[in-house]
Design an enzyme around this catalytic site. Structure first.
Site, mmCIF file in Angstrom:
data_model
loop_
_atom_site.group_PDB
_atom_site.id
_atom_site.type_symbol
_atom_site.label_atom_id
_atom_site.label_comp_id
_atom_site.label_asym_id
_atom_site.label_seq_id
_atom_site.Cartn_x
_atom_site.Cartn_y
_atom_site.Cartn_z
ATOM 1 N N SER A 189 -7.776 0.928 3.062
ATOM 2 C CA SER A 189 -8.262 0.405 1.786
ATOM 3 C C SER A 189 -9.464 -0.508 2.018
ATOM 4 O O SER A 189 -9.773 -0.870 3.156
ATOM 5 C CB SER A 189 -7.142 -0.396 1.127
ATOM 6 O OG SER A 189 -7.618 -1.143 0.035
ATOM 7 N N ASP A 222 -7.974 8.060 0.092
ATOM 8 C CA ASP A 222 -8.631 7.027 0.916
ATOM 9 C C ASP A 222 -8.493 7.326 2.414
ATOM 10 O O ASP A 222 -9.061 6.614 3.236
ATOM 11 C CB ASP A 222 -8.069 5.632 0.618
ATOM 12 C CG ASP A 222 -8.721 5.001 -0.613
ATOM 13 O OD1 ASP A 222 -9.681 5.586 -1.130
ATOM 14 O OD2 ASP A 222 -8.272 3.930 -1.053
ATOM 15 N N THR A 266 -8.682 0.232 -10.602
ATOM 16 C CA THR A 266 -8.264 -0.898 -9.771
ATOM 17 C C THR A 266 -8.445 -2.211 -10.535
ATOM 18 O O THR A 266 -9.264 -2.312 -11.448
ATOM 19 C CB THR A 266 -9.021 -0.913 -8.428
ATOM 20 O OG1 THR A 266 -8.861 0.382 -7.839
ATOM 21 C CG2 THR A 266 -8.489 -1.932 -7.453
ATOM 22 N N GLU A 272 -3.973 7.693 -4.105
ATOM 23 C CA GLU A 272 -4.468 6.820 -3.044
ATOM 24 C C GLU A 272 -4.697 7.550 -1.715
ATOM 25 O O GLU A 272 -5.485 7.108 -0.880
ATOM 26 C CB GLU A 272 -3.500 5.657 -2.843
ATOM 27 C CG GLU A 272 -4.146 4.344 -2.495
ATOM 28 C CD GLU A 272 -4.830 3.678 -3.683
ATOM 29 O OE1 GLU A 272 -6.031 3.438 -3.581
ATOM 30 O OE2 GLU A 272 -4.171 3.404 -4.708
ATOM 31 N N ARG A 332 0.843 -1.203 0.000
ATOM 32 C CA ARG A 332 0.000 0.000 0.000
ATOM 33 C C ARG A 332 0.880 1.255 0.000
ATOM 34 O O ARG A 332 1.916 1.288 0.660
ATOM 35 C CB ARG A 332 -0.873 -0.030 1.266
ATOM 36 C CG ARG A 332 -1.875 1.094 1.398
ATOM 37 C CD ARG A 332 -2.992 0.981 0.408
ATOM 38 N NE ARG A 332 -4.148 1.784 0.786
ATOM 39 C CZ ARG A 332 -5.172 1.988 -0.028
ATOM 40 N NH1 ARG A 332 -5.213 1.479 -1.249
ATOM 41 N NH2 ARG A 332 -6.210 2.709 0.370
ATOM 42 N N GLY A 357 -13.501 -1.784 -7.086
ATOM 43 C CA GLY A 357 -14.835 -1.246 -6.823
ATOM 44 C C GLY A 357 -14.935 -0.341 -5.608
ATOM 45 O O GLY A 357 -16.017 -0.195 -5.036
ATOM 46 N N GLY A 358 -13.800 0.251 -5.193
ATOM 47 C CA GLY A 358 -13.850 1.179 -4.065
ATOM 48 C C GLY A 358 -14.384 0.479 -2.834
ATOM 49 O O GLY A 358 -14.075 -0.691 -2.581
ATOM 50 N N GLU A 389 -6.022 3.913 -7.342
ATOM 51 C CA GLU A 389 -7.222 4.556 -6.792
ATOM 52 C C GLU A 389 -8.242 4.796 -7.892
ATOM 53 O O GLU A 389 -8.763 3.866 -8.444
ATOM 54 C CB GLU A 389 -6.901 5.835 -6.011
ATOM 55 C CG GLU A 389 -7.708 5.969 -4.721
ATOM 56 C CD GLU A 389 -9.195 6.002 -4.950
ATOM 57 O OE1 GLU A 389 -9.872 5.105 -4.415
ATOM 58 O OE2 GLU A 389 -9.698 6.904 -5.611
HETATM 59 N N1 GLU Z 1 -8.589 2.963 -3.463
HETATM 60 C C1 GLU Z 1 -9.547 1.942 -3.249
HETATM 61 C C2 GLU Z 1 -9.143 1.054 -2.084
HETATM 62 O O1 GLU Z 1 -7.989 0.864 -1.852
HETATM 63 C C3 GLU Z 1 -9.768 1.113 -4.480
HETATM 64 C C4 GLU Z 1 -10.349 1.949 -5.566
HETATM 65 C C5 GLU Z 1 -11.318 1.259 -6.483
HETATM 66 O O2 GLU Z 1 -11.450 0.045 -6.464
HETATM 67 O O3 GLU Z 1 -11.957 1.948 -7.275
HETATM 68 O O4 GLU Z 1 -9.966 0.541 -1.401
#
Ligand code: GLU
Length: 574
Positions: free
Chosen positions: A458, A434, A394, A431, A106, A480-481, A414
């Site tokens: 994350s 986050d 991602t 990133e 990370r 997918g955030g 990100e």
């Molecule tokens: N930055 C996000 C995370 O580490 C992932 C971003 C995404 O999947 O769109 O959880």
């Protein structure tokens, strides 16, 4: 109970197990969304990247070897999603000694970071898109140091050889994919950014699908790292380019130093595991909340018999949603980088604690408020979840080699195209968005507030599921955030509880709650669940949900793979 059967039967009908041949020149994506293999397999988000991994596996490489080759090609061909300018988490099962290891690559915040770095002068949080663009949110990239650490432990082939497929494609050129072209056409910021615009918008126009694109600058960086090791990326000319780009960013210029980059450390973390039915589900601990979320939700669902319910019935979805709401409440309070704040991981996953959480769930009606539990002694409070609705970037891929080793890896810069800053042919991440933008909430410090050297929390959830005998049965994960955990667990439940083909579980409609409303994937059969869920008290929204699940189901009959039809992924193997 209202049970609405979803139209998954047509998908199941397609589940003819076509054995996977080696590889032709151009891989037809549609016919490689699923497949079987005997010896080795990779499921990844882009055919060129999957092919690089397949070749390494065919040459006798390990799962980690294949992961390195794949991630280098993804840096080139799927630049919107991940790359050497970003971070990753990797979960590894070693077949020889049965050991499970989780690697943390990370990004870290530079020394210049501070708790209020995402506040405006009047003390209110910045608008998320304003913070994401340019230098401020760029963290020190971790991908290469993490892969080097994993290679030192589990590599078979020479480090340098793993870079060859990406170097060759970068020098000879590759076809811009429809997905990359679409995202470039939709972007309104990058065409203004020096260093980025010339590569993606030659002559002011976005690259079109099928255009042959070369990236000699990236080839040069990859060659240097191939020949001299990952250290090459962390000292000298390459970091100088990163520092300069971050400082000269048209938006949010920021200070990153040579020391910030040189001192980056990839870390091995304790895996986070729970028992679910007859299985052990293991994933990534802090600074990711992914393993804890997936683990808590499954740990709560263990108290309900989903296997007896219709797949994706309102009855089953309601339970998954309630368990998710409880897990997200805990996440908001407890989870951040535990090198900086104490995270009560074992308390959060203790069977007794999860049993008590499960008792809060009514099978018939939505609980009014899902509050965090008392999982450990902590005074920390987390503010509101700042993660926006996104999911275009991602990448996740899963690998099984001929020796039985398994890799489940999620890598990210990100959002799509990260900070949108490019140096030396690769994009830099954003990133640090986050982190919580608010360093305090109601007088309490927020666990996930920014600090120098800290890793932003994350949701990435690379997962490996084991059977009772400790044999890996499923490698899975998704972009997918903050919806990542929900996507991942949909696939796990599909395979374990509903005996679905992994490709069908992946393709099934996404239905996710992150604590607030229930999001149902728009345009899918799951829309029909809306009235039943509303009758149970849920607020339901229809949303685009671009998961990117890539999984391998390891069965007595062989390897079965699935690639998410929402992206450009394929399954390859032999
Ligand atoms: N930055 C996000 C995370 O580490 C992932 C971003 C995404 O999947 O769109 O959880």
């Amino acid at each position: 109970m209202n049970t609405i059967r979803l139209a998954i039967l047509p998908l199941l009908a397609l589940a003819v197990l076509a054995p996977l041949a080696g590889c032709d020149d151009a891989i037809d994506i549609e016919s490689h969304r699923r497949g079987t293999a005997t010896h080795y397999m990779i499921a990844a988000a882009n055919p060129l990247a999957a092919e690089a991994g397949r070749k390494i596996l065919a040459d006798g490489g390990s799962a980690v070897d294949a992961a390195i080759a794949t991630e280098m090609v993804l840096t080139l061909v799927e630049p919107q999603s991940s790359g050497i300018g970003g971070g990753a988490f990797l979960v590894h099962h070693d077949a020889a000694d049965g050991k499970l290891e989780t690697y943390d690559g990370r990004e870290t915040a530079p020394e210049s970071a501070h708790p209020g770095m995402f506040l405006t002068p009047d003390g209110t949080p910045m608008r998320w898109p304003d913070a994401a663009l340019g230098g401020r949110a760029v963290g020190v990239p971790g991908v290469l140091r993490m892969l080097a650490l994993a290679h030192a432990d589990h590599g078979i082939l020479r480090w340098a050889d793993l870079f060859e497929p990406a170097i060759k494609l970068a020098e000879d050129g590759f076809d811009v994919s429809p997905r990359l072209a679409g995202l470039l056409a939709a972007d309104t910021e990058m065409r203004e950014i020096p260093g980025t615009k010339d590569y993606f918008y030659p002559g002011g126009e976005p690259l079109k699908a099928g255009t042959v694109l070369k990236n000699p600058a990236l080839a040069k960086v990859l060659r240097a790292v191939a020949e001299n090791g990952a250290a090459q990326f962390y000292a000298g000319r390459i970091p100088a380019g990163i520092i300069e780009t971050v400082a000269a960013a048209p938006a949010n210029p920021a200070r990153m130093t040579a020391e910030d980059i040189a001192s980056y450390e990839a870390k091995k973390r304790y895996p986070v595991c729970v028992t679910y039915r007859a299985y052990r589900v293991c994933g990534m601990g802090p600074p990711s909340s992914g393993g804890i979320l997936v683990g808590q939700i499954l740990g709560i669902l263990n108290h309900f018999d989903l296997g007896d319910m219709e797949p994706f019935s309102a009855e089953a979805v309601h339970l998954i949603v309630e368990a998710s709401r409880l897990a997200f409440a805990d996440r908001a309070l407890y989870v951040a980088d535990d090198d900086f704040v104490p995270v009560p991981v074992s308390g959060l996953l203790a069977p007794g604690y999860l049993a008590a959480r499960a008792r809060l769930v009514s099978p018939e009606a939505r609980m009014e408020e899902a509050l965090p539990g008392r999982a450990g002694r902590t005074a920390w409070r987390y503010g509101t979840d700042d993660a926006p609705e996104k999911g275009r970037s991602t990448t996740h891929f899963s690998v099984r080699d001929r020796y039985g080793n398994v890799v489940s890896i999620t890598a990210s810069i990100e959002r799509a195209f990260g900070s949108k800053l490019m140096t030396q042919g690769f994009l830099l991440n954003n990133e640090l968005t986050d982190f919580s933008f608010r360093p305090e909430s109601k007088g309490h410090p927020v666990a996930n507030a920014p600090a120098p050297g800290k890793r932003p929390r994350s949701t990435m959830s690379p997962t490996i599921v084991f059977d009772r005998a400790g044999k890996p049965v499923l490698a899975i994960g998704s972009p997918g955030g903050s919806r990542i955990a929900g996507y991942t667990l949909k696939a796990i439940i599909g395979v374990i509880d509903w005996n679905m083909h992994v490709a069908d579980a992946i393709a099934a409609p996404n239905i996710v709650s992150r604590g607030g409303p229930v999001d149902i994937e728009a345009g899918t059969a799951a829309e029909a669940l809306k009235p039943a869920l509303e009758a149970m008290g849920h607020e339901v929204r229809l949303r685009e949900m671009t998961s990117g699940l890539h999984g391998i189901h390891i069965t007595a009959e062989g390897l079965i793979g699935g690639a998410d039809p929402r992206r450009e992924g394929v399954v390859l193997g032999d």
